[in-house]
Design a protein around this motif. Structure first.
Motif, PDB file in Angstrom:
ATOM      1  N   ILE A  16      -7.914  -7.555 -10.006  1.00 48.58           N
ATOM      2  CA  ILE A  16      -7.066  -6.990  -8.954  1.00 48.58           C
ATOM      3  C   ILE A  16      -7.258  -7.820  -7.689  1.00 48.58           C
ATOM      4  CG2 ILE A  16      -6.547  -4.964  -7.547  1.00 48.58           C
ATOM      5  CD1 ILE A  16      -7.626  -3.245  -9.827  1.00 48.58           C
ATOM      6  N   ILE A  66      -9.261   1.230  -5.274  1.00 53.18           N
ATOM      7  CA  ILE A  66      -9.198  -0.178  -5.680  1.00 53.18           C
ATOM      8  C   ILE A  66     -10.606  -0.743  -5.856  1.00 53.18           C
ATOM      9  CG2 ILE A  66      -8.620  -2.508  -4.891  1.00 53.18           C
ATOM     10  CD1 ILE A  66      -6.167  -1.132  -5.885  1.00 53.18           C
ATOM     11  N   THR A 100      -6.281  -8.761  -3.676  1.00 47.50           N
ATOM     12  CA  THR A 100      -5.750  -8.307  -2.393  1.00 47.50           C
ATOM     13  C   THR A 100      -4.853  -9.395  -1.816  1.00 47.50           C
ATOM     14  OG1 THR A 100      -7.717  -6.972  -1.922  1.00 47.50           O
ATOM     15  CG2 THR A 100      -6.307  -7.547  -0.056  1.00 47.50           C
ATOM     16  N   TYR A 116      -1.513  -5.233  -2.960  1.00 46.17           N
ATOM     17  CA  TYR A 116      -2.336  -5.629  -4.100  1.00 46.17           C
ATOM     18  C   TYR A 116      -1.463  -6.095  -5.263  1.00 46.17           C
ATOM     19  CZ  TYR A 116      -5.913  -2.924  -1.638  1.00 46.17           C
ATOM     20  OH  TYR A 116      -6.782  -2.434  -0.689  1.00 46.17           O
ATOM     21  N   ARG A 159       0.831  -1.211   0.000  1.00 51.59           N
ATOM     22  CA  ARG A 159       0.000   0.000   0.000  1.00 51.59           C
ATOM     23  C   ARG A 159       0.864   1.259   0.000  1.00 51.59           C
ATOM     24  NH1 ARG A 159      -2.600  -4.006   2.611  1.00 51.59           N
ATOM     25  NH2 ARG A 159      -4.833  -4.289   2.173  1.00 51.59           N
ATOM     26  N   ARG A 185     -12.462  -2.286  -9.195  1.00 52.06           N
ATOM     27  CA  ARG A 185     -13.066  -3.623  -9.212  1.00 52.06           C
ATOM     28  C   ARG A 185     -14.516  -3.566  -9.666  1.00 52.06           C
ATOM     29  NH1 ARG A 185     -10.402  -5.571  -3.493  1.00 52.06           N
ATOM     30  NH2 ARG A 185      -8.618  -6.696  -4.371  1.00 52.06           N
ATOM     31  N   ASN A 217      -7.942   2.138  -0.743  1.00 56.52           N
ATOM     32  CA  ASN A 217      -8.945   1.067  -0.787  1.00 56.52           C
ATOM     33  C   ASN A 217     -10.168   1.491  -1.600  1.00 56.52           C
ATOM     34  OD1 ASN A 217      -7.275  -0.463   0.834  1.00 56.52           O
ATOM     35  ND2 ASN A 217      -8.354   0.039   2.736  1.00 56.52           N
TER      36      ASN A 217
END
Length: 224
Positions: A210, A195, A212, A218, A172, A199, A192
């Motif tokens: 993607i 991301i 986690t 990621y 991150r 998604r 987050n």
């Protein structure tokens, strides 16, 4: 054939790294310190530099600064025994593209070099293709067949970064430093959110995903 320069003051390490790279099809050159490296760069085209941090005459930090003055887009991989976060941050601040700590895993080094070379080509073309998907860096668009999606800048840069290095895990902190800048006050929540938006936008696209990586960060996985 890509031409790689290995800058390392330890003779045995330098020879080993060159041998490994030659085995993987690269043409290698070597230098024992930063000054010798710069002299070689003046007379020989080099596609990527692998450099040690602790060297006499000119250390890896200063060499990276000097390289960036004349070869702005040259991929640089910094290899060092220093493992503190502040050492890595300093390396990225002076201009390195990637950073590995010793002892170096040879297979990982080759994979990172290939990723850097691929990224350099992508930066030159300013387009990234993932199966039938095309990311246009200048237009901030992601297109597939008749579908064209224009993304907000930060979302596009984030997706472009991840897809440029498929299967490579980014922390991150790495993503926030590169996309928002090292002095940003951006926190994990902002990352987050971006991301999750990506998604949601591409949930039904079969070409990539993607992922986690719990406790780390990621990565993007190409499915085609």
């Amino acid at each position: 054939m890509f031409k790689l320069l290995v800058v390392e003051d330890d003779l045995n390490t330098r020879k080993l790294m060159c041998a490994v790279l030659k085995q993987h099809g690269f043409e290698t050159y070597s230098a024992e310190d930063g000054l010798s490296a710069l002299q070689l760069m003046e007379r020989q085209h080099i596609d990527l530099v692998v450099l040690d941090l602790m060297m006499p005459n000119m250390d890896g930090y200063e060499l990276t600064r000097q390289l960036r003055l004349s070869w702005e887009n040259l991929p640089i991989l910094m290899v060092t025994a220093k493992q503190k976060p502040e050492d890595k941050r300093k390396g990225f601040l002076v201009g390195t593209d990637d950073y590995m700590t010793k002892p170096v895993d040879e297979e990982e080094m080759v994979l990172r070099i290939k990723a850097l070379l691929r990224r350099a080509k992508i930066a030159s073309d300013r387009q990234l293709e993932v199966g039938h998907v095309i990311l246009d860096y200048d237009a901030l668009t992601v297109s597939r067949e008749d579908t064209v999606i224009t993304l907000p800048q930060k979302e596009f840069y984030l997706l472009y970064k991840l897809l440029s290095y498929p299967n490579i895990i980014f922390t991150r902190m790495q993503l926030m430093d590169e996309i928002w800048g090292m002095d940003t006050e951006t926190d994990n929540h902002t990352l987050n959110v971006h991301i999750n938006r990506l998604r949601d936008r591409f949930r039904d696209w079969r070409e990539f995903e993607i992922i986690t990586v719990r406790g780390l960060g990621y990565k993007a996985v190409r499915k085609t």
